[in-house]
Design a protein around this motif. Structure first.
Motif, PDB file in Angstrom:
ATOM      1  N   ALA A   1     -15.053 -86.565  17.624  1.00 42.08           N
ATOM      2  CA  ALA A   1     -14.896 -85.513  16.610  1.00 42.08           C
ATOM      3  C   ALA A   1     -13.541 -84.819  16.712  1.00 42.08           C
ATOM      4  O   ALA A   1     -13.268 -83.883  15.965  1.00 42.08           O
ATOM      5  N   GLY A   2     -12.689 -85.247  17.659  1.00 37.79           N
ATOM      6  CA  GLY A   2     -11.343 -84.692  17.762  1.00 37.79           C
ATOM      7  C   GLY A   2     -11.110 -83.715  18.896  1.00 37.79           C
ATOM      8  O   GLY A   2     -10.002 -83.205  19.064  1.00 37.79           O
ATOM      9  N   VAL A   3     -12.134 -83.419  19.690  1.00 40.03           N
ATOM     10  CA  VAL A   3     -11.979 -82.506  20.821  1.00 40.03           C
ATOM     11  C   VAL A   3     -11.054 -83.135  21.856  1.00 40.03           C
ATOM     12  O   VAL A   3     -11.138 -84.334  22.137  1.00 40.03           O
ATOM     13  N   THR A   4     -10.155 -82.315  22.421  1.00 45.37           N
ATOM     14  CA  THR A   4      -9.209 -82.811  23.424  1.00 45.37           C
ATOM     15  C   THR A   4      -9.443 -82.238  24.820  1.00 45.37           C
ATOM     16  O   THR A   4      -8.885 -82.742  25.788  1.00 45.37           O
ATOM     17  N   ALA A   5     -10.245 -81.171  24.904  1.00 42.35           N
ATOM     18  CA  ALA A   5     -10.480 -80.538  26.212  1.00 42.35           C
ATOM     19  C   ALA A   5     -11.854 -79.892  26.245  1.00 42.35           C
ATOM     20  O   ALA A   5     -12.381 -79.464  25.219  1.00 42.35           O
ATOM     21  N   ILE A   6     -12.396 -79.812  27.446  1.00 41.60           N
ATOM     22  CA  ILE A   6     -13.718 -79.234  27.702  1.00 41.60           C
ATOM     23  C   ILE A   6     -13.550 -78.034  28.626  1.00 41.60           C
ATOM     24  O   ILE A   6     -12.794 -78.098  29.604  1.00 41.60           O
ATOM     25  N   ILE A   7     -14.275 -76.949  28.319  1.00 42.84           N
ATOM     26  CA  ILE A   7     -14.369 -75.808  29.231  1.00 42.84           C
ATOM     27  C   ILE A   7     -15.843 -75.637  29.570  1.00 42.84           C
ATOM     28  O   ILE A   7     -16.669 -75.410  28.684  1.00 42.84           O
ATOM     29  N   ASN A   8     -16.162 -75.756  30.848  1.00 41.88           N
ATOM     30  CA  ASN A   8     -17.531 -75.607  31.328  1.00 41.88           C
ATOM     31  C   ASN A   8     -17.686 -74.188  31.889  1.00 41.88           C
ATOM     32  O   ASN A   8     -17.030 -73.828  32.853  1.00 41.88           O
ATOM     33  N   ASN A   9     -18.577 -73.409  31.270  1.00 44.42           N
ATOM     34  CA  ASN A   9     -18.800 -72.030  31.720  1.00 44.42           C
ATOM     35  C   ASN A   9     -20.086 -71.855  32.509  1.00 44.42           C
ATOM     36  O   ASN A   9     -20.507 -70.723  32.749  1.00 44.42           O
TER      37      ASN A   9
ATOM     38  N   ALA B   1      -3.749 -74.144  26.994  1.00 43.60           N
ATOM     39  CA  ALA B   1      -3.219 -75.363  27.605  1.00 43.60           C
ATOM     40  C   ALA B   1      -3.672 -76.629  26.885  1.00 43.60           C
ATOM     41  O   ALA B   1      -3.041 -77.679  27.023  1.00 43.60           O
ATOM     42  N   ALA B   2      -4.742 -76.544  26.112  1.00 42.93           N
ATOM     43  CA  ALA B   2      -5.281 -77.721  25.431  1.00 42.93           C
ATOM     44  C   ALA B   2      -4.365 -78.143  24.283  1.00 42.93           C
ATOM     45  O   ALA B   2      -3.819 -77.311  23.566  1.00 42.93           O
ATOM     46  N   ASP B   3      -4.217 -79.444  24.129  1.00 43.20           N
ATOM     47  CA  ASP B   3      -3.363 -80.004  23.081  1.00 43.20           C
ATOM     48  C   ASP B   3      -4.026 -80.022  21.710  1.00 43.20           C
ATOM     49  O   ASP B   3      -3.397 -80.417  20.735  1.00 43.20           O
TER      50      ASP B   3
ATOM     51  N   GLY C   1     -10.364 -89.278  28.876  1.00 43.82           N
ATOM     52  CA  GLY C   1      -9.033 -88.756  28.624  1.00 43.82           C
ATOM     53  C   GLY C   1      -9.044 -87.327  28.098  1.00 43.82           C
ATOM     54  O   GLY C   1      -8.086 -86.892  27.463  1.00 43.82           O
ATOM     55  N   LEU C   2     -10.105 -86.593  28.386  1.00 48.27           N
ATOM     56  CA  LEU C   2     -10.221 -85.200  27.957  1.00 48.27           C
ATOM     57  C   LEU C   2      -9.780 -84.262  29.071  1.00 48.27           C
ATOM     58  O   LEU C   2     -10.059 -84.518  30.246  1.00 48.27           O
ATOM     59  N   GLY C   3      -9.125 -83.172  28.705  1.00 47.72           N
ATOM     60  CA  GLY C   3      -8.839 -82.125  29.674  1.00 47.72           C
ATOM     61  C   GLY C   3     -10.149 -81.466  30.089  1.00 47.72           C
ATOM     62  O   GLY C   3     -11.135 -81.519  29.353  1.00 47.72           O
ATOM     63  N   TYR C   4     -10.162 -80.851  31.254  1.00 54.22           N
ATOM     64  CA  TYR C   4     -11.406 -80.242  31.744  1.00 54.22           C
ATOM     65  C   TYR C   4     -11.096 -79.012  32.588  1.00 54.22           C
ATOM     66  O   TYR C   4     -10.231 -79.049  33.466  1.00 54.22           O
ATOM     67  N   SER C   5     -11.791 -77.923  32.296  1.00 55.66           N
ATOM     68  CA  SER C   5     -11.707 -76.700  33.096  1.00 55.66           C
ATOM     69  C   SER C   5     -13.108 -76.226  33.420  1.00 55.66           C
ATOM     70  O   SER C   5     -13.990 -76.261  32.553  1.00 55.66           O
ATOM     71  N   HIS C   6     -13.305 -75.765  34.641  1.00 60.39           N
ATOM     72  CA  HIS C   6     -14.594 -75.186  35.041  1.00 60.39           C
ATOM     73  C   HIS C   6     -14.352 -73.709  35.336  1.00 60.39           C
ATOM     74  O   HIS C   6     -13.668 -73.362  36.301  1.00 60.39           O
ATOM     75  N   ILE C   7     -14.903 -72.877  34.475  1.00 58.91           N
ATOM     76  CA  ILE C   7     -14.796 -71.422  34.624  1.00 58.91           C
ATOM     77  C   ILE C   7     -16.227 -70.885  34.639  1.00 58.91           C
ATOM     78  O   ILE C   7     -16.756 -70.465  33.604  1.00 58.91           O
ATOM     79  N   PRO C   8     -16.899 -70.956  35.798  1.00 59.26           N
ATOM     80  CA  PRO C   8     -18.310 -70.566  35.852  1.00 59.26           C
ATOM     81  C   PRO C   8     -18.504 -69.066  35.689  1.00 59.26           C
ATOM     82  O   PRO C   8     -17.781 -68.268  36.288  1.00 59.26           O
ATOM     83  N   VAL C   9     -19.459 -68.704  34.845  1.00 57.88           N
ATOM     84  CA  VAL C   9     -19.770 -67.312  34.563  1.00 57.88           C
ATOM     85  C   VAL C   9     -21.283 -67.138  34.613  1.00 57.88           C
ATOM     86  O   VAL C   9     -22.014 -67.861  33.925  1.00 57.88           O
ATOM     87  N   ALA C  10     -21.752 -66.194  35.409  1.00 59.42           N
ATOM     88  CA  ALA C  10     -23.186 -65.882  35.412  1.00 59.42           C
ATOM     89  C   ALA C  10     -23.522 -65.194  34.093  1.00 59.42           C
ATOM     90  O   ALA C  10     -22.696 -64.467  33.539  1.00 59.42           O
ATOM     91  N   PRO C  11     -24.717 -65.424  33.573  1.00 57.77           N
ATOM     92  CA  PRO C  11     -25.080 -64.819  32.280  1.00 57.77           C
ATOM     93  C   PRO C  11     -24.834 -63.313  32.252  1.00 57.77           C
ATOM     94  O   PRO C  11     -25.269 -62.584  33.131  1.00 57.77           O
TER      95      PRO C  11
END
Length: 141
Positions: free
Chosen positions: A25-33, A83-85, A56-66
């Motif tokens: 669908a065109g996504v270039t990066a993932i952020i996991n919260n 930072a995502a393209d 080939g996707l960028g990936y960031s893990h930024i964990p947040v408690a609810p």
């Protein structure tokens, strides 16, 4: 995936198959919260990072408690988006934490009002009142 802005989509927990659909669908990066181990059977951040890398996707893990946002997490979220393209998919259990991090950052930087946050939440079917409460409690940020 729910479209939040031209660059951001949010969703519930993703699997490797969801990541492939997001890339198509065109996504270039993932952020996991999501913090690891939040729920039994949840893919770990390492598993999702590996799946994202394979695609080939960028990936960031930024964990947040609810409901427990910090300014550092908001700024890390903004930095990962910057930072995502291209389009980003941020995910947590329901999408609310990811959308809240975005909305808090937009409000802190003057691009969104508290009323805009509530309207955004309604349009997405997410309760973003916690983002407004955070802003009210942290108004000196």
């Amino acid at each position: 995936m729910k479209q939040v802005s031209a660059k951001l989509h949010v969703s519930t927990q993703v699997t490797a198959a969801d990541l492939a659909k997001a890339k198509a669908a065109g996504v270039t990066a993932i952020i996991n919260n999501r913090p690891d181990g939040e729920e039994p059977g949840q893919p770990s951040a390492a598993e999702n990072a590996a799946a994202a890398a394979d695609l080939g996707l960028g990936y960031s893990h930024i964990p947040v408690a609810p409901g427990q946002y910090s300014l550092d997490e908001v700024r890390a979220f903004q930095a990962a988006m910057s930072a995502a393209d291209g389009p980003v998919l941020a995910h947590c259990k329901t999408g609310t934490r990811s959308a809240s991090l975005y909305a808090i950052g937009e409000a802190l930087d003057g691009r969104m009002s508290r009323d805009d946050i509530l309207s955004l939440g309604q349009s997405l079917g997410l309760d973003l009142a916690g983002a407004v409460r955070w802003l009210d409690a942290n108004s000196n940020n």
